[in-house]
Design an enzyme around this catalytic site. Structure first.
Site, PDB file in Angstrom:
ATOM      1  N   LYS A 131       0.866  -1.176   0.000  1.00 46.98           N
ATOM      2  CA  LYS A 131       0.000   0.000   0.000  1.00 46.98           C
ATOM      3  C   LYS A 131       0.908   1.234   0.000  1.00 46.98           C
ATOM      4  O   LYS A 131       1.433   1.637   1.031  1.00 46.98           O
ATOM      5  CB  LYS A 131      -0.899  -0.030   1.233  1.00 46.98           C
ATOM      6  CG  LYS A 131      -2.100   0.928   1.213  1.00 46.98           C
ATOM      7  CD  LYS A 131      -1.696   2.340   1.132  1.00 46.98           C
ATOM      8  CE  LYS A 131      -2.811   3.330   1.239  1.00 46.98           C
ATOM      9  NZ  LYS A 131      -2.278   4.709   1.169  1.00 46.98           N
ATOM     10  N   GLY A 151       6.666   5.143   8.346  1.00 39.04           N
ATOM     11  CA  GLY A 151       5.914   6.383   8.325  1.00 39.04           C
ATOM     12  C   GLY A 151       5.929   7.095   9.665  1.00 39.04           C
ATOM     13  O   GLY A 151       6.813   6.888  10.497  1.00 39.04           O
ATOM     14  N   THR A 203       5.130   8.414  13.416  1.00 39.46           N
ATOM     15  CA  THR A 203       5.067   7.644  14.659  1.00 39.46           C
ATOM     16  C   THR A 203       3.637   7.448  15.157  1.00 39.46           C
ATOM     17  O   THR A 203       3.273   6.348  15.607  1.00 39.46           O
ATOM     18  CB  THR A 203       5.914   8.328  15.747  1.00 39.46           C
ATOM     19  OG1 THR A 203       7.290   8.335  15.326  1.00 39.46           O
ATOM     20  CG2 THR A 203       5.812   7.595  17.077  1.00 39.46           C
ATOM     21  N   GLY A 210       2.059   4.777  13.265  1.00 36.43           N
ATOM     22  CA  GLY A 210       2.652   3.511  13.648  1.00 36.43           C
ATOM     23  C   GLY A 210       2.053   2.950  14.924  1.00 36.43           C
ATOM     24  O   GLY A 210       1.823   1.733  15.037  1.00 36.43           O
ATOM     25  N   GLU A 242       9.196   1.276  11.131  1.00 32.64           N
ATOM     26  CA  GLU A 242      10.280   2.246  10.957  1.00 32.64           C
ATOM     27  C   GLU A 242       9.607   3.604  10.936  1.00 32.64           C
ATOM     28  O   GLU A 242       8.925   3.963   9.980  1.00 32.64           O
ATOM     29  CB  GLU A 242      11.050   1.970   9.656  1.00 32.64           C
ATOM     30  CG  GLU A 242      12.381   2.705   9.594  1.00 32.64           C
ATOM     31  CD  GLU A 242      12.303   4.000   8.838  1.00 32.64           C
ATOM     32  OE1 GLU A 242      12.179   5.062   9.503  1.00 32.64           O
ATOM     33  OE2 GLU A 242      12.349   3.978   7.604  1.00 32.64           O
ATOM     34  N   CYS A 255      13.274  10.546   7.277  1.00 39.87           N
ATOM     35  CA  CYS A 255      13.063  10.184   8.671  1.00 39.87           C
ATOM     36  C   CYS A 255      14.342  10.285   9.477  1.00 39.87           C
ATOM     37  O   CYS A 255      14.307  10.567  10.677  1.00 39.87           O
ATOM     38  CB  CYS A 255      12.468   8.776   8.770  1.00 39.87           C
ATOM     39  SG  CYS A 255      13.366   7.542   7.808  1.00 39.87           S
ATOM     40  N   GLU A 284       9.395  16.240  15.065  1.00 42.40           N
ATOM     41  CA  GLU A 284       9.856  16.047  13.695  1.00 42.40           C
ATOM     42  C   GLU A 284       9.150  17.022  12.762  1.00 42.40           C
ATOM     43  O   GLU A 284       7.925  17.070  12.706  1.00 42.40           O
ATOM     44  CB  GLU A 284       9.592  14.609  13.246  1.00 42.40           C
ATOM     45  CG  GLU A 284      10.168  14.276  11.886  1.00 42.40           C
ATOM     46  CD  GLU A 284       9.965  12.822  11.511  1.00 42.40           C
ATOM     47  OE1 GLU A 284      10.875  12.232  10.910  1.00 42.40           O
ATOM     48  OE2 GLU A 284       8.891  12.266  11.819  1.00 42.40           O
TER      49      GLU A 284
END
Length: 502
Positions: free
Chosen positions: A186, A239, A241, A244, A261, A295, A396
Site C-alpha cells: 500500500k 511512516g 510515529t 505507527g 520504521e 526520517c 519532527e
C-alpha cells in the site's frame, strides 16, 4: 552550475490501476483520485481508489498464491534468479523510473537517481542473501538431534510513505518475496506511481500472480483495514510515529507480526577536533538532502562551543548557495515539498520557533522558483538560539529545517543527543577515533554515522530505538522478520523411548 537536463524515454500514462492477483484493476466502486506534480502543482495522473472490498480481494489473492505454494516452494536459486531479473529490468528502464519518481515526488534529479539505484541494488542484495539464509543444526544430549527450518511467514501487508516511494517499495518487497512470502503493498496516495510500475516489473520478471499485489487509496481506510485484517500475517510500516502506534494497536488484535520504521529527530554532533569543511559539507547534506523529507534527517545540529562561530559562518554561507529549481536539472540541489499541506506544516513549525524566541539565521519561508510558481517550495532554513523545550527541537518537522545549538563537552553532547523520544540515527564529526567509538556506543540510535552523512546501504541494518520503531531493514537480518523458525527434534536411538517406564 550545470543546467543540463536528464534525457528520458518515459511512457506517458494518464491512468494507473491497482494490481491484484496479477491483473490490473480499478477499485470496486470505480473511483479514481488524482496525484500531482509537487514542483508544479499540476495534475499528473489519476489512480484507482481502493475500498475495503478491494483489500479483501488483494488479501485473498495473496493468500491463495501463498497457500498453493508455487512461489514459496520454488527452489531458492530460482527465486534468486527472478529477483536478479527484476533488477535487470529496472536497470534497463532506469531513466524512465527516475523521471517518474521526480514527477510524482518533486525530488531533485541526483536524489532520485541515487534512490532508484538503491532500489535496484536491494533486489540484487536479497537475491544473494536468500541463498545463504538457512536453518541450523544444534547440539543435543545423547541420541537426539535438532535442526531448524526457515519457512516463509505468509501474507504480508506493507505500507510505505511518500518521501522515498520506489526505494521504500523495494525495501519492503524484496526481502518478503525472497523468503517466499506473498505481499500486499500500500503506497502513499501522494506518490503511488513508481510502486505500481515496480509491481508490473515483478510480474514481467516471472513472479507468479498474487505474490505481489498493490492497492492504492486512502491510508486511513485502506491501510487501517490491512492492519486489522484477519487474513494478514504481518504488517511492515514505514511512516509517522502516531500512525505507527495505531497500526500496532490494530495488528495486536490478531497477534500479527509487526515491524515499524517511524519518525526521527536525529542529532548531528560536531566536535572541535573535526575537519570543519568536511563537517559543514556533510551537515548540509544530512539535513537538506531530499528536501529534508527524510526520517533520519540530521535536524538537530550540535556544535562544540569553541568552533561554533567558525562552523556557522561556513555553514550558512554554503546553505545560501543551495539551488532550488527544476528537479530535472543536474544543478538542482533541493527539490519541492511534497504538498501544500506539508509546506504549511513546515512553515507552522518555523513560525512557532520565532514566537518562542529563536532566531531565523537563514530562510524561514516559502521559496519562489522561476517557472514553478504554482509548486510547493520552501527555503533551506537554519534556526539558532533554540532551547530543548521548543517544538522545533522536540518534534519532527520533515522539511528543510535545521535547529542549531552548542555543547561544552562530550558528556553534554551525549546528553543532548539522547534527549529525544526518537532514536533513528545520529552523526558524529571528529578526528579522534577513540572518541567517535565511545560516543557512538552511548548514543541511543539505530544508525550512527562517523565523519559521513550517508546512512543506508544494502546490507547495512536500518531501524530505530525508542519511538523510532523496531525491526531492522535493508540487511540479512530482515529475512528473519519474514520467516518462521521451525525447530525439529528427532530421536535417533536404537531402543524405543519409554519415559513412564510402563
Amino acid at each position: 552550475m550545470s543546467t543540463a537536463k536528464m534525457e528520458v524515454k518515459a511512457v506517458k500514462r494518464d491512468q494507473y490501476d491497482m494490481i491484484i492477483g496479477g491483473q490490473s484493476t480499478a477499485g470496486s466502486e470505480g473511483e479514481y483520485f488524482v496525484t500531482y506534480n509537487p514542483a508544479t502543482g499540476e495534475p499528473l495522473a489519476k489512480v484507482a481508489k481502493a475500498t475495503k472490498a478491494d483489500v479483501d480481494r488483494a488479501v485473498q489473492a495473496a493468500r491463495t498464491a501463498f497457500e498453493t505454494g508455487k512461489w514459496k516452494r520454488s527452489p531458492v536459486n530460482k527465486r534468486s534468479r527472478t529477483m536478479n531479473k527484476i533488477a535487470s529490468i529496472m536497470r534497463s528502464r532506469f531513466n524512465e523510473l527516475v523521471e517518474l519518481e521526480i514527477l510524482n515526488s518533486g525530488k531533485s534529479l541526483s536524489a532520485a537517481q541515487g534512490q532508484v539505484m538503491q532500489a535496484i541494488e536491494d533486489f540484487e542484495f536479497y537475491a544473494g542473501a536468500i541463498v545463504s539464509h538457512r536453518g541450523a543444526v544444534n547440539p543435543m544430549p545423547g541420541p537426539f538431534m535438532n535442526y531448524t527450518l526457515k519457512e516463509p511467514l505468509g501474507v504480508c501487508a506493507q505500507i510505505i510513505p511518500w518521501n522515498y516511494p520506489m526505494m521504500m517499495a523495494a525495501w519492503k518487497i524484496a526481502p518478503a518475496i525472497a523468503t517466499g512470502c506473498s505481499v500486499i503493498l500500500k503506497p502513499a496516495s501522494l506518490t503511488p506511481l513508481t510502486a505500481i510500475v515496480m509491481t508490473e516489473i515483478c510480474h514481467e520478471a516471472g513472479v507468479p500472480e498474487g505474490v505481489v499485489n498493490i492497492i492504492t487509496g486512502d491510508g486511513a481506510t485502506v491501510g487501517s483495514y490491512l492492519a486489522e485484517h484477519e487474513g494478514v500475517d504481518k504488517v511492515a510500516f514505514t511512516g509517522e510515529t502516531g500512525t505507527g502506534k495505531d497500526i500496532m494497536a490494530k495488528a495486536s488484535q490478531t497477534i500479527k507480526r509487526v515491524t515499524l520504521e517511524l519518525g526521527g529527530k536525529s542529532p548531528n554532533l560536531v566536535f572541535e577536533d573535526t575537519d570543519i569543511d568536511a563537517a559543514v559539507d556533510g551537515s548540509l547534506f544530512g539535513i537538506f538532502y531530499n528536501t529534508g523529507q527524510s526520517c533520519e534527517a540530521r535536524s538537530r545540529l550540535y556544535i562544540q562551543e569553541s568552533v561554533y562561530e567558525a562552523f556557522m559562518e561556513k555553514f550558512v554561507e554554503k546553505a545560501k548557495k543551495l539551488v532550488l529549481g527544476n528537479p530535472l536539472d543536474q544543478g538542482t540541489h533541493v527539490g519541492a515539498i511534497i504538498s501544500e499541506r506539508q509546506l504549511e506544516v513546515i512553515d507552522g513549525y518555523v513560525k512557532s520557533a520565532e514566537e518562542e524566541g529563536a532566531t531565523i539565521a537563514l530562510g524561514g519561508g516559502r521559496a519562489k522558483v522561476d517557472g514553478f510558481e504554482n509548486g510547493h517550495w520552501y527555503l533551506p532554513t537554519i534556526i539558532t538560539d533554540v532551547n530543548e523545550e521548543m517544538k522545533v527541537v522536540k518534534e519532527e518537522i520533515f522539511g528543510p529545517v535545521v535547529v542549531v545549538s552548542t555543547f561544552k563537552d562530550e558528556k553534554e553532547a551525549v546528553r543532548l543527543a539522547n534527549n529525544t523520544d526518537f532514536g533513528l540515527a545520529a552523526a558524529i564529526w571528529t578526528k579522534d577515533h577513540a572518541k567517535a567509538t565511545r560516543v557512538a556506543g552511548m548514543i541511543q540510535a539505530g544508525t550512527i554515522m562517523i565523519n559521513s552523512p550517508f546512512s543506508a546501504f544494502p546490507g547495512t541494518p536500518f531501524g530505530g530505538y525508542k519511538q523510532s520503531g523496531f525491526g531492522r531493514e535493508l540487511c540479512i537480518e530482515t529475512l528473519d522478520l519474514y520467516t518462521e523458525t521451525k525447530s525439529v527434534v528427532s530421536y535417533t536411538g536404537s531402543r524405543p523411548l519409554n519415559p513412564f517406564n510402563l
